[in-house]
Design an enzyme around this catalytic site. Structure first.
Site, mmCIF file in Angstrom:
data_model
loop_
_atom_site.group_PDB
_atom_site.id
_atom_site.type_symbol
_atom_site.label_atom_id
_atom_site.label_comp_id
_atom_site.label_asym_id
_atom_site.label_seq_id
_atom_site.Cartn_x
_atom_site.Cartn_y
_atom_site.Cartn_z
ATOM 1 N N HIS A 112 0.812 -1.038 0.151
ATOM 2 C CA HIS A 112 -0.109 -0.138 0.036
ATOM 3 C C HIS A 112 0.953 1.336 0.004
ATOM 4 O O HIS A 112 1.701 1.511 1.034
ATOM 5 C CB HIS A 112 -0.931 0.120 1.163
ATOM 6 C CG HIS A 112 -1.690 1.241 1.271
ATOM 7 N ND1 HIS A 112 -3.083 1.024 0.916
ATOM 8 C CD2 HIS A 112 -1.674 2.341 1.678
ATOM 9 C CE1 HIS A 112 -3.711 2.275 0.904
ATOM 10 N NE2 HIS A 112 -2.939 2.910 1.449
ATOM 11 N N CYS A 113 0.907 2.009 -1.126
ATOM 12 C CA CYS A 113 1.828 3.048 -1.211
ATOM 13 C C CYS A 113 1.206 4.377 -0.708
ATOM 14 O O CYS A 113 0.131 5.106 -1.437
ATOM 15 C CB CYS A 113 2.169 3.219 -2.645
ATOM 16 S SG CYS A 113 3.261 4.365 -3.051
#
Lengths: 474, 143
Positions: free
Chosen positions: A193-194
């Site tokens: 998850h960026c």
């Protein structure tokens, strides 16, 4: 079954709609669907996502530092075009703004595509499916006092792979799928998850993400080079750097931003190039799933054993469709059921997780104030089996340090989560924190870009040992 | 979606007796394939060969959709050069195949499954996780 700590799903109970109104939108409860406005599926989507343009655009609920990312890129590029380009066009060549412009457009488009595309979210199982799976588990499960292990083993290319059961989505996760707790969705080929793009990176948007970081590294390096050339040319003739900076103050800002970003972005591009060439995800690399940690002969079953084919299969494969059908209309008779399901499932998930381990581990994570670091890897990492907590918590506690070296700045996921109150404070801090976090744990990023495994391999293997130590507990 | 509801509308008297779920087959990796094992609940309703043929055909169609061939590489490279903006205007190869699959399933439902009191649901409506086979208790059918 009476002694089991999980509850069987009763599709009849689930299909009755509850009177609670849906959390988003101020619409009426599902059981009173108005015939004049049929609902679209995105309006009853159970995950933590936000939708815009009537379901065309999907983002995670927390946008992370996406505005900062966009702002930094716009500011740096804007200053470049205003301060540096006129001078360089006069003294060098007019290709410079053209190249800069093309790179800038590439970066912005791929960034927006990464942020606004469905990463490969798997829709949750329907109540009938969930009940069917529960029935199968009961049939094959043991009769001891412990609940049966919620894992299934499959043979993929002669490699044994364990599929874990997702309590939230009520299904066995396909291989390479992981549940992101920030978005509360199972995502196929989950990478990470960026927070910089404010979305998960998964099967459908990995190519956009990769193109984004590669073009951003080119853009940053290009601007850095141009600014240096510009200042060098201005400082010629004994005039000095200070004079040059005074003449072109914008260049000073660009120089600072580019100098600090270029190393981490180049490092990240190199790391992801290595992942693409070996057909790995960040998740698998960090956990060391295929690195033969326990001395078994494990190889990546998804790799095509050829760098070129691996790259093509990751970046040039046919674009998979979005499975969540955001803009489809809910059929009138199903909308009530879906509404009931959405609200019932989380409750059942909590009840069925009386399994002490998951709750215990969750509590541990929250108190450790590092929930996001572990919560993305933990849902699949922490075994959904009934092993006593003490076995798991030491392994869990050893995780936070390895996680810091996650390429995409996992560190400020933690910082942005830790304090909800001063978000600006954390954001301005996070830039410096990111450099520190990326530099300290993983020296591979400091070195000139080396996507080869010797640099990242041993490091990640070492981390993988710790991170995956609880996997064999199954 | 349309075919599901039109068939159900056409048979309001039929109650759903059971649902069988054909799960995914992961032995070849993450490509979309379904298990061809014949479920026992369908033994009284349909011929084993017929059913396996349907599933095998679906598997072939999905394999073709996800195939890594020279055409997909060229499309991928061209898309990359345009910063993937072509995906906004063009229908992808996968989407074209999905339409073909939907048509195939409808055709199978009309010709083979509906007369036997069964209904296949397009896997795309279940997130490509399962093929849902609905078994209707239709007393007008005698098997």
């Amino acid at each position: 079954m009476k002694n089991c700590e999980y509850q069987q799903i009763d599709p009849q109970a689930l299909s009755t709609p509850t009177p609670t109104p849906p959390p988003h939108q101020g619409d009426e409860p599902e059981k009173k669907t108005e015939p004049k406005r049929p609902k679209r599926k995105w309006e009853v989507f159970p995950g933590k996502n936000r939708f815009y343009c009537d379901g065309r655009i999907i983002v995670a609920r927390q946008s992370g530092v996406l505005p900062l990312t966009v702002g930094l890129i716009l500011v740096t590029s804007g200053l470049f075009f205003i301060f540096d380009c006129p001078f360089l066009v006069k003294h060098l060549t007019s290709c410079i703004p053209v190249i800069g412009g093309v790179l800038f457009v590439f970066v912005i488009i791929t960034l927006l595509q990464t942020s606004f595309t469905d990463p490969g979210i798997l829709p949750r199982a329907t109540p009938d499916e969930a009940a069917d799976i529960e029935k199968q588990i009961d049939n094959t499960g043991n009769t001891s006092y412990r609940p049966p292990p919620r894992t299934k083993e499959v043979l993929i290319n002669q490699q044994v792979v364990k599929l874990k059961y997702c309590f939230t989505c009520k299904m066995f996760r396909p291989p390479r799928t992981s549940h992101c707790s920030l978005c509360d969705n199972c995502v196929e080929r989950f990478d990470h998850h960026c927070p910089w793009v404010g979305n998960c990176v998964g099967k459908r948007n990995y190519r956009f993400f990769y193109t984004f970081i590669v073009s951003l590294s080119f853009l940053t390096a290009f601007i850095f080079g141009c600014v240096t050339t510009h200042l060098a040319l201005r400082a010629q003739g004994g005039k000095g750097l200070v004079f040059a900076l005074q003449e072109s103050p914008g260049s000073a800002v660009e120089l600072v931003i580019c100098f600090f970003s270029v190393w981490s972005i180049l490092g990240l591009s190199g790391f992801h190039t290595y992942l693409v060439a070996s057909n790995l995800t960040t998740n698998e690399d960090i956990k060391g799933s295929w690195s033969g940690k326990s001395g078994e002969d494990v190889t990546n079953p998804y790799s095509h054993k050829n760098i070129f084919i691996n790259c093509c299969s990751v970046l040039c494969a046919p674009m998979p469709p979005s499975l969540i059908d955001r803009r489809g209309f809910l059929p009138a008779d199903e909308s009530a059921q879906t509404g009931g399901t959405d609200i019932e499932l989380p409750t059942l998930a909590t009840k069925s997780e009386i399994n002490v381990c998951t709750q215990g581990t969750k509590g541990l994570l929250e108190s450790a104030a590092l929930p996001p670091l572990l919560s993305t890897s933990c849902p699949q990492g922490k075994p959904q089996t009934a092993h006593p907590c003490p076995d798991i918590s030491p392994a869990v506690n050893s995780d936070p340090s390895p996680e810091l070296s996650t390429g995409c700045g996992a560190h400020h996921r933690a910082s942005s989560h830790r304090d909800a109150s001063p978000p600006r404070h954390t954001k301005t801090r996070s830039k410096k924190c990111k450099r520190a976090a990326l530099h300290i744990p993983n020296p591979a990023f400091d070195a000139p870009v080396s996507p080869t495994s010797p640099d990242t391999g041993p490091g990640s293997k070492g981390r993988g040992h710790k991170g995956a130590s609880f996997a064999p507990l199954h | 979606m349309a075919e599901t509801h039109s068939l159900q509308d056409m048979r309001p008297q039929a109650a759903v007796a059971a649902k069988v779920f054909i799960q995914r087959d992961y032995t070849n990796g993450t490509v979309c394939q379904f298990q061809t094992k014949f479920p026992s609940e369908l033994e009284t309703r349909i011929d084993k060969q017929q059913f396996e043929e349907t599933v095998r055909m679906l598997n072939n169609l999905y394999a073709e959709a996800e195939k890594l061939g020279s055409q997909s590489y060229i499309e991928g490279c061209l898309a990359c050069l345009t910063a993937y903006t072509v995906f906004l205007c063009m229908e992808t190869h996968y989407e074209k195949m999905l339409k073909k699959i939907a048509k195939y399933i409808q055709e199978q439902n009309d010709k083979i499954y509906a007369p036997r009191g069964l209904l296949l649901t397009d896997p795309i409506e279940r997130g490509l996780r399962v093929i849902e086979v609905t078994i209707f208790e239709d007393r007008s059918l005698t098997r």
